[in-house]
Design an enzyme around this catalytic site. Sequence first.
Site, PDB file in Angstrom:
ATOM      1  N   THR A 116      70.789  59.338  22.895  1.00  0.00           N
ATOM      2  CA  THR A 116      69.431  60.674  22.087  1.00  0.00           C
ATOM      3  C   THR A 116      69.027  59.574  21.034  1.00  0.00           C
ATOM      4  O   THR A 116      68.449  60.305  20.150  1.00  0.00           O
ATOM      5  CB  THR A 116      70.276  61.718  21.481  1.00  0.00           C
ATOM      6  N   GLU A 157      65.866  65.285  10.398  1.00  0.00           N
ATOM      7  CA  GLU A 157      64.718  65.488   9.237  1.00  0.00           C
ATOM      8  C   GLU A 157      64.758  66.901   8.578  1.00  0.00           C
ATOM      9  O   GLU A 157      64.709  68.124   9.385  1.00  0.00           O
ATOM     10  CB  GLU A 157      63.540  65.319  10.136  1.00  0.00           C
TER      11      GLU A 157
END
Lengths: 383, 383
Positions: A179, A259
Amino acid sequence: MSVTAARGFRAAGVVAGLKSSGALDVAIVRNDGPDQYAAAVFTSNRVEAAPVTWSRQVVSDARVDAVVLNSGGANACTGPQGFLDTHRTAEAAADALGVSAGDVAVCSTGLIGELLPMDALLTGVERAADTLSDEGGPRAAEAIMTTDTRSKQSVVTGDGWTVGGMAKGAGMLAPALATMLVVVTTDAVVDPADLETALRAATAATFDRVDSDGCQSTNDTVLLLASGASGVRPSAAELQQAVTGCCAELARALVADAEGAHHDIAIEVRTAASEEDALEVARSVARNNLFKCAVFGNDPNWGRVLAAVGTTTAAFDAARLDVAINGVQVCRAGGVGEDRSLVDLTARDVSVVVDLHAGEASATVWTNDLTHEYVHENSAYST
Amino acid sequence: MSVTAARGFRAAGVVAGLKSSGALDVAIVRNDGPDQYAAAVFTSNRVEAAPVTWSRQVVSDARVDAVVLNSGGANACTGPQGFLDTHRTAEAAADALGVSAGDVAVCSTGLIGELLPMDALLTGVERAADTLSDEGGPRAAEAIMTTDTRSKQSVVTGDGWTVGGMAKGAGMLAPALATMLVVVTTDAVVDPADLETALRAATAATFDRVDSDGCQSTNDTVLLLASGASGVRPSAAELQQAVTGCCAELARALVADAEGAHHDIAIEVRTAASEEDALEVARSVARNNLFKCAVFGNDPNWGRVLAAVGTTTAAFDAARLDVAINGVQVCRAGGVGEDRSLVDLTARDVSVVVDLHAGEASATVWTNDLTHEYVHENSAYST
């Protein structure tokens, strides 16, 4: 620390000018041996970046002498020229290090769909090769950051041997073998087959259970390199446990720095008919934008959890579903449970437990909330 | 206008006090006949609300005399008491209208996981039954709004007959047979079987192609009622075309009013090997949070489109993919095409065209961008 915690490895991070910020942006990890064994897992995205195509080939013989990594550009969707650029990068590193280009893996991260500035990159590769050091791990970890706010490093110590790693990843975190960009090193004496087994088991239990935004990258790569420099040969089980421990710490660090996240959410699905069912349900909840917005608003909106569970093919009876949020059983037997106002969502860590009452399997997926900062970071900047 | 444009229908919308705002929140649509034919599609979410379970049963004999709708509460995940409440609602309407409760469909929308305030609701149902009028369509359309900023209505006129409809839906818009609360009426003389065929074809081509946030509701219901009051019998094809036209207008209105959207995005996938492939690819792009954030930021980030395409199982060669955004061919043959700075994303409507070069099928999915307002609406309020 990081990839240089294990003996037999040197690393470096330099400023090549790929990032407009002037931050570190090119790294090399060098395996000085005596062994140069390697295993890897790559993105399952069918649109894969040139460095993924290249590195797949490099790792196919289970030998990697060095890894070149750059931030500031993904070199994805760049056509034949992008592949040539990856090839030239590997050759430049190979020349500088006195190894074969076919044993140099390449990883890139950044904006998709733009060619890399090759003059700057190749100069950076030379400089990185010249500054390799057994204390270079932290700078290498810093050089692969994109929207990460901090570098991710982890070390697990065995009896006379060590596993250390670095990772980057702040968006496009969705499971599919790997990932993100991750390099893990060990000085254990290992068989290549055990290395492969250990890495696959570790990623399945760690990086594959992280789902920040459901978006799967074109560049995901996890590399595990073994130098044998410790002279110690752990059992296959010991190796696998240490590699999994190192990857777990890095995976949690990725979620914690996702984020714009305000909350880290662990979604545990229990009493499922199978682990596959548990994972399908946990991922469905982890990808539900409405629930992730609710957590951002400190709202224990369990109806959105059930709505997500209901979209899956897992075995369950809707009239038996239970949901607890931070220990409060807000949904019982598919209906209203304890008062939702009892749930305190002010802390960063959030626990969601879903009971399917269909068996004995369980699984946990880690995600985070959907916030204004996520929207801001991904709308205001091209990454 | 709305559900009372067709002859044989009366409707009403009243304030029952379910919404703290004091806005209209209970509606009834009454079919005065001479026919009382009906067809319906419901959510495929396995966690379905009590009114969905009830209405499925009501519609099973293809007869519906009236529909009661309420906003201010979804009556989902409310257990056996929730189902009893739906039953009582249907009985109250049946008593007031002099029909059988088994011919009264019920639709609810609002927060999941709370019981409805039944005293207020039943009083509202009586008042709505008392104020039915053949000009009541607009008020009924207003009474089913939740976070909708405007009511959605549509009318299609045939030769002596009419199809009219109303819809609500602003979040949890994801396809799965139906996607929201919709009532469509017609005064055409029809066979029940043709009604069913027309509705399934219409929803497959309209509501099933709308995907605002990938989240699937527990309450989705689309009802089509036929009164035969015009005395005109259109052909099955004419009926299907009119119903599809009405549903298409409502579906577009839903996307245009999706929570916090700044852009309406049409994702057209062409040259696919099959329509299923085209749909899978279009939906994958429509659900990619990173791409949707980029559109909010007026950033033609086509790499995120390709990353989404790459996660699908559709037939394609990554080296042949083309992507155009608002007419600019930003990606050609899987690599860099025209300069992305040529793309103007300031207008509300955005067109994304993906060419797979794998066949001759195509499909379009409508979605919208992911904005600060979406996060705000879904974090600051429980809905």
